[in-house]
Structure formats: C-alpha cells, structure tokens
Design a protein around this motif. Structure first.
Motif, PDB file in Angstrom:
ATOM      1  N   THR A 597       2.952  -1.181  -9.479  1.00 32.43           N
ATOM      2  CA  THR A 597       1.501  -1.101  -9.415  1.00 32.43           C
ATOM      3  C   THR A 597       0.882  -2.238 -10.216  1.00 32.43           C
ATOM      4  N   ALA A 603       6.457   2.024 -10.808  1.00 29.99           N
ATOM      5  CA  ALA A 603       5.744   2.527  -9.634  1.00 29.99           C
ATOM      6  C   ALA A 603       5.871   4.025  -9.505  1.00 29.99           C
ATOM      7  N   CYS A 622      -1.798   0.271  -5.988  1.00 30.92           N
ATOM      8  CA  CYS A 622      -0.698  -0.398  -5.299  1.00 30.92           C
ATOM      9  C   CYS A 622      -1.234  -1.513  -4.409  1.00 30.92           C
ATOM     10  N   SER A 658       5.219   5.234  -2.477  1.00 32.80           N
ATOM     11  CA  SER A 658       3.955   4.575  -2.814  1.00 32.80           C
ATOM     12  C   SER A 658       3.720   3.428  -1.848  1.00 32.80           C
ATOM     13  N   SER A 659       2.553   2.811  -1.980  1.00 33.88           N
ATOM     14  CA  SER A 659       2.110   1.685  -1.157  1.00 33.88           C
ATOM     15  C   SER A 659       2.236   2.033   0.338  1.00 33.88           C
TER      16      SER A 659
END
Length: 818
Positions: A597, A603, A622, A658-659
C-alpha cells in the motif's frame, strides 16, 4: 519396599533426571515425602542447581492466588538455604534483618557485610544426609529478582527494624565505601529520592552477602558460580581462589552500570574506555588469577546485568567487546555444537582458528550487536566451511560468491560418488585417474561428507547481488528444508533495485518452506523456480512493486504443489503467479495475494489488530490499474486475468486479497471454501475510481440458486467503495452469508447511511463484537442519538462492560461503545 526403591541408585538417578531436564520440580519434591532412599536421589537433583526450578514457583496457581502465603515463601531457595546453615553461622545484619522480618525475630548483632563467619568446608560437606542441602549443590546461580524480599514484605510495609537500618548512618557509610551511589545512579537522576535509593542498595547488598554466605562453605565442590562484580575481590583472595579448583563456569553479575555507560556513550567513547574499564578489569583479573592457580579449568564465562542465570534462553547484556577480551584468556571451545549469541559464538570469535567446528549444528550471527563482533565474524566467515555437521544458519549476507566452495564440493562429490554426510572413499575405485587424483588432494574434512544444511535464514541489507541465494539453493539442494531470504534497501542506495532469483536452480526435494522477500524493489523470479520445489508446505514471495502496467509483466507456467498449506504473494510475485496452480493445492489453509500500500510496506493490513493496539486509523490505499486497462487485458493471456475463482479449497481458513485481486474477486468462490473463517478484501485507492457493486448474483449459487452461507466465518473486512443498491441487500449479504460474524469492517461502503449501518448491526441475531466504521462526517449529537458513546483513548476492550455495550466501534475519531 516399592519397586521403584529397589532400583540401583545409578538407574534411579537417570530416571529422575528427566524431570530436571523438563524444569519440573513438583514430582521431585513429592518424592522427598516417600522414603529416605528416594529422597536421597531426588534432593541431589533438586539442589544440584537449586535455582533452576525457582521460576516455576511464580507460575503456580498457589502463588497467583495469594502471593504472601507461607508455603510459597518457604520454598524460595535463598531463604531455605540460608536457614540450613549451621547454627554457629553469624550472618551480617543485612541478611539477619531480611530473614527475620517475617516473624519479627531479626537480630541486630550481625557483623558488617565486609566479612561474615560462615561454616567451614568440613561442616558443609560432612555427612551426606538427604537434608544437607549445601552438600548437593554444584551450580550456584542465585537470582536477585527472586531472592525473596518481595515475598517477605512490601517496601511500603517494611518492618520498623529493617527500615531503621536502611536509613541509618551505618548503612549509608557502607554504601559510600562500596561506591554504590556513584556506580549505580550516575545516569538515573529520576531515581534520586533518598529512601528509594537506599531500598535498592539494600537489595544489592542482600544479594551480595547471601551469595557469599552460600558459596563460601562449598567452594571446593562448585562447578559453576555467579559472582556479583562489586564483590569479586573477595573471591580473588588466595585463600578463596585456591579452593575453586573445580570451577568450570563463572557468571559475572555486573549490575546496570556497564550497560548504561555503553548505551549512553558508545564503544568508541573515552567515557566507556575509562569508566567501563573500572569494572571489566576485575573480571579479567579473576579469570587470569584462576588460570594461574588451576590452569585451564574454566571453560566458559558469561556476563549479565543482573542476577539472571545466563542460560540458553537469556540474552547476555554485557557489551561483546568485553566478553571477547575475557574469552581470549580461556582455551578454545571443545567441539561446540552451536555458535549463537548465548552459547559459543563469542568464544569462537576469540579463537577462530583453534576452535574445532566439526560438530557445530547451528550458527547464528544475527544476534551480534557490536560493530567489532560483526566485523570479526565477517573476517572469519570462511570458517563455516569447517562446520561439517551444520544444519541451521542465520546470518547477514556473506558476500557474492561466498558459497562457491559448496558448489565445488558438490560437483566433486558427484564425481566421486559421495553421499551427503557419508563416506566418499568407495567412489575412488571407479573414477577416472584425473578425477580421483583431484579428489585425493581435496581437504580431508569434506571427504567425510557434504554439509547437511537444512535451514537458511539470510537477512541482507547491503549486498545487491543474489548469486549467493542461487548458490545456496544449488549447493544444498539435497538437504535444504527451510530457505528464507529478506533483503532490505541499503542506506546509501540511489533507488529501488531488482533482485533476480532462481537462475539454474535444480530440484529441491526436501524443501518445504520457502520465503523470498525484497523490500528494496522488484524481485524477478525465474519461471521454473517453483517447478523445482514440488513438496512446498509454505510459500512466501514478496517484493516492493507498487505501480505497474500489465503489458510489462510476463507469465509463469502453472506448477503442481499438492502439499502446500500456506501461500503468501505480494507485489510482482502475485502478478506473475499462475492461478491454475491452485487447482493442485487441496490442503491450502492460508491464501494472501496482495500489493503493498501507499501507506505501509505491509499489504496484509489488519485493521482490527492495529486499531486495538494503537487507537489510530490508517488508510491502506492500494494501486489498481485503470479500469480500461483491466478491460483491455481481459482478452490477453495475462495470469492475473486468469483468476477463475473455481478452485476447490476445502481447508482454506484465511483469505486476504488487495488491489485488483480484491476488485476482481468472485464471491461465488466462497461455496468452494466452507471452512473459511477470515475474509479480507481491500480495494481502497486514493481516488476511489474503482467501485464494485455487490448484488444478489454474488450471494447465490448459480446452479442451485441457493444462498451461499459460511457459518464458520467470524471476521469480514471489506475496505473501499463496495456499493450496495439498498440497505436490504447489505443486510442479506452480511447476516445471510455470514451469520456468525464477530468482527466487521465497512470503511468506504457506498449505499448505506451511518444510521442504516448501525441499525443493521443492532438487528443482527448475533451482534458483532468489533466494528470499524467511517464516522468523520457525523456530529457528536448524531453519534449519541445512534447509541455510540465515546471511550477514553486509554481504555482497553477488557475494561468495558460488555453486558451493557455489545459492540466496540473503531474509527479515525477514536473508539466508541455501541
């Protein structure tokens, strides 16, 4: 007579020693109440090192229920041992007051603690009676923190006689003669109160005199001994030194002085050289004097700040430069089995050439603190080649090309026909003449067998080359089980760099745990690396890739990892990983696929844990490529776009994405993971341009049209712009799919007002215990109206009446109770 008592003493002793190895004194103490035969053996083990079992007293339920009860107090070794001294013993006033304070029988007739009359050696060693505690002691390491004063009385309730003595001119004069005030409180002006200082001095003197009173009668039999540095001159007197002929291990207790001077001024300062020398010289003199009297009997010297016994689990706190000076006076270690901070590492550095390393199994240089010790190890790093039994190593980078010797050994061994850790002699019979001649000229130590290295942990902050990593993997491919590399950015590095891993790797059949982490920049992994590791149980690949373009990312081939249980991917390794590999991982329990991040290197951000500990809220933003780029890549063979979410992972317990991995997540995958307990999806960005709408399609099985329900799910964390058309859909999503939630994070959700979110939580059949919300726009009046009551920032969850408040709500504004 019972059967146990009929055993020969030697057999019985070996059996009861198992309790000593487990640091369990209860079974041994129980045997003292059986018969004299068993008691004689049990007491010899209990009192061989009487302070070995002492910490267990303070873990007992009996002690925790009532810290001042008499049975526990009586079990404190210092008091019991001092009370076992012959009646003719005259104790100094410091000891007599401390021992008599519990029953008010303290005596004022003790001598000053410069000399105390103790029993003669003949009195201490006469009659091997089971109750003659002193006769059984071989290792005396009294611990000042458990000496017994706190269990006898509290300082604010000290008996009048004790406090009067502490505040008397006699006691002050004694402290001045020993320079206690100058030594211990030069750097602690906040502890200048007279009474508080005097009470601390009393502890120091009690420990000093108790140690001498117990050691003096039995010096001839002691094999190891702790000596307060303030009292070392007494132990160097000729009449005392000549009696310590069996002493193999001496442990110096320095107090706080050495460490405080070292930390305040540093090892190169004049203050350290002058004032530190005042206390290190006595240690050197003691060792030199003992060598003059008894030759090389002492084999080990350890040092710590206080009276803690510096065993395998206690770090020594004396600066390493002093320890190395002392170790140079001693002979080299005799075939040590480990080189670590708490065992033989410094002794090895004092005698790097003379030490026989053939039996070393473990080596750890990461704990070395001083620059001198670290550089000394690097200068002697080639000694690792002499560690022919080495199985575990933890160190910083040893330099590019360092392990070329291991590669050459393996190549030559394969020619000779040598097995790992086995004989090579038979291979010479069938070798060609040139190869056989080369083998015969090679060092004798490697011809005994290759090093069976199993665990490698290298933490590298400066070296940019990764040839070292590849050399290790190839050279020890037959035995390597755990391989961990962590690379940090060098302080003088001009910018992010690349790390290349996996070149020319061969099959590693024994490797079960692989962790490659590069915080310095991108980590490029050879596309065949994982194919060489078919038996992995844990895989951790991370780098510092933040922003990227899919057209710059290559593809890796899928691999078969049927034993894999934990998979963590971050940055570029997450983008190049082929998701089809997950079809071969039925044992997988933990899956984390993330990017770092903008706000944190990590992350896999856990909002609940972080907020609970720090009461601070951080936005873990992110990077997600533009939506048009993701749509354009949808028709390409890029592996990220191939995340089909159709894998059967029946053992999966934790899923963290994530992302773009969170953005593209298909909730219908959850029907293939019935054991899932934690789901963490973070698609929060700085622009919030990526929104994801949750509808009924995400909640139902497309074939049976039944709602997907995960009764085992207890934690749901969705960060970012997750869109709900209305509150009804959000309610069905939260309460229908996850009926047993305990923790919920809804920061960034769109489509629900704060009142609707609070109503959703209040109406849940099973209220969540932890809730993370965005409360920035709400006024205090609105929060009160919704039933949210602000909690002090110092309050902890266990201080809140959970019968009255069902849920703790955390936000940037602090913590509230609902």
């Amino acid at each position: 007579m019972d059967r146990l008592s009929r055993l020969p003493l030697e057999c019985l002793y070996q059996i009861l020693q198992t309790f000593a190895h487990d640091d369990n004194s209860a079974p041994l103490a129980a045997l003292l109440q059986t018969n004299r035969h068993l008691a004689a053996v049990a007491i010899s083990i209990l009192y061989d090192e009487p302070y070995r079992f002492t910490p267990n007293i303070f873990k007992s339920r009996e002690y925790n229920l009532n810290r001042l009860i008499m049975p526990v107090t009586r079990r404190i070794p210092t008091r019991a041992l001092l009370e076992s001294l012959p009646p003719s013993t005259v104790l100094p006033k410091v000891l007599s007051l401390g021992l008599g304070s519990i029953d008010g029988t303290a005596s004022d007739s003790g001598a000053l603690p410069t000399r105390s009359k103790s029993p003669t050696p003949s009195e201490a060693s006469s009659a091997a009676s089971p109750l003659n505690y002193l006769a059984h002691i071989r290792h005396l390491h009294q611990q000042d923190w458990i000496i017994g004063l706190d269990q006898l009385w509290k300082w604010h309730q000290a008996p009048p006689g004790v406090m009067d003595y502490i505040l008397s001119q006699e006691f002050k004069t004694m402290c001045e003669c020993l320079d206690l005030r100058d030594i211990f409180f030069t750097f602690e002006p906040d502890q200048s109160e007279e009474q508080s200082n005097s009470q601390s001095f009393y502890r120091i003197l009690f420990y000093r005199e108790a140690n001498w009173a117990l050691a003096n009668p039995i010096l001839e039999q002691l094999q190891s001994l702790s000596i307060p540095l303030l009292d070392v001159e007494r132990y160097m007197e000729p009449s005392v030194m000549r009696r310590m002929g069996k002493l193999e291990h001496v442990h110096f207790v320095t107090g706080y002085y050495l460490k405080s001077v070292y930390q305040r001024y540093g090892e190169d300062s004049e203050e350290w050289k002058s004032r530190g020398g005042e206390l290190r010289e006595p240690m050197l003199q003691f060792v030199e004097e003992h060598i003059r009297w008894h030759g090389g009997v002492i084999r080990e010297v350890t040092i710590s700040e206080r009276g803690y016994w510096a065993g395998s689990e206690v770090r020594e706190n004396c600066p390493e430069t002093i320890q190395m000076e002392i170790y140079r006076l001693l002979p080299a270690s005799v075939k040590p089995t480990s080189l670590t901070k708490t065992t033989s590492m410094l002794q090895f550095l004092a005698h790097p050439v003379e030490t026989d390393l053939s039996k070393v199994v473990e080596l750890d240089s990461l704990q070395l603190e001083t620059r001198v010790a670290k550089y000394t190890f690097i200068d002697n790093r080639h000694a690792i080649q002499r560690c022919r039994s080495l199985r575990k190593i933890r160190t910083t980078s040893l330099g590019e090309g360092f392990f070329k010797w291991a590669l050459e050994e393996k190549r030559l061994a394969e020619q000779v026909g040598c097995a790992v850790n086995g004989s090579c002699g038979q291979g010479l019979l069938w070798m060609e003449e040139d190869a056989a001649e080369t083998a015969l000229k090679s060092p004798e130590y490697w011809r005994q067998g290759l090093i069976p290295l199993e665990e490698v942990d290298i933490q590298d902050s400066f070296v940019s080359s990764t040839n070292e990593v590849d050399d290790i993997a190839i050279a020890f491919s037959n035995t390597l089980k755990n391989f961990e590399i962590i690379r940090f950015e060098a302080p003088d590095s001009p910018g992010p760099s690349r790390m290349y891993v996996g070149k020319n790797w061969v099959d590693l059949p024994a490797l079960t745990h692989l962790s490659l982490v590069s915080y310095a920049g991108q980590m490029e992994i050879d596309q065949h690396l994982l194919a060489h590791c078919p038996n992995l149980v844990s895989l951790n690949l991370k780098d510092g890739t933040l922003e990227y373009r899919h057209e710059d990312i290559g593809t890796h081939l899928p691999v078969h990892l049927s034993l894999l249980e934990s998979l963590t991917l971050q940055g570029l390794p997450a983008l190049i990983f082929h998701p089809a590999t997950l079809h071969s991982t039925p044992r997988l329990t933990e899956l984390s696929v993330t990017a770092i991040t903008y706000d944190s290197w990590e992350a896999d951000f856990d909002a609940f844990s972080y907020l609970t500990m720090n009461s601070v809220f951080i936005d873990p933003n992110c990077f997600i490529p533009p939506v048009e780029d993701l749509d354009r890549c949808d028709s390409t063979p890029n592996p990220t776009m191939g995340w089909t979410w159709d894998w059967d992972l029946p053992c999966l317990v934790s899923l963290t994405l994530s992302s773009e991995f969170a953005y593209l997540f298909d909730f219908r995958f959850l029907q293939h993971s019935p054991a899932l307990q934690t789901l963490d999806l973070n698609m929060q960005t700085t622009t919030s341009s990526h929104t994801r709408t949750i509808s009924y399609v995400d909640m139902y099985d497309p074939e049976g049209m039944q709602m997907i329900v995960l009764p085992s799910m207890t934690k749901l964390q969705l960060l970012g712009p997750w869109v709900f058309a209305n509150a009804s859909i959000a309610s069905q999503f939260v309460t229908g799919m996850f009926p047993n939630l305990e923790s919920l994070s809804s920061v960034g959700w769109i489509g629900l007002s704060l009142a609707e979110m609070i109503h959703l939580v209040k109406t849940m059949a099973k209220p969540v215990m932890e809730l993370v919300l965005d409360l920035e726009m709400a006024t205090k009046e609105e929060l009160v109206e919704l039933g949210l009551f602000e909690l002090p920032r110092s309050s902890r969850g266990d201080e809140i009446d959970m019968e009255k408040f069902k849920t703790i709500v955390t936000s940037k504004r602090g913590r509230h109770a609902l």
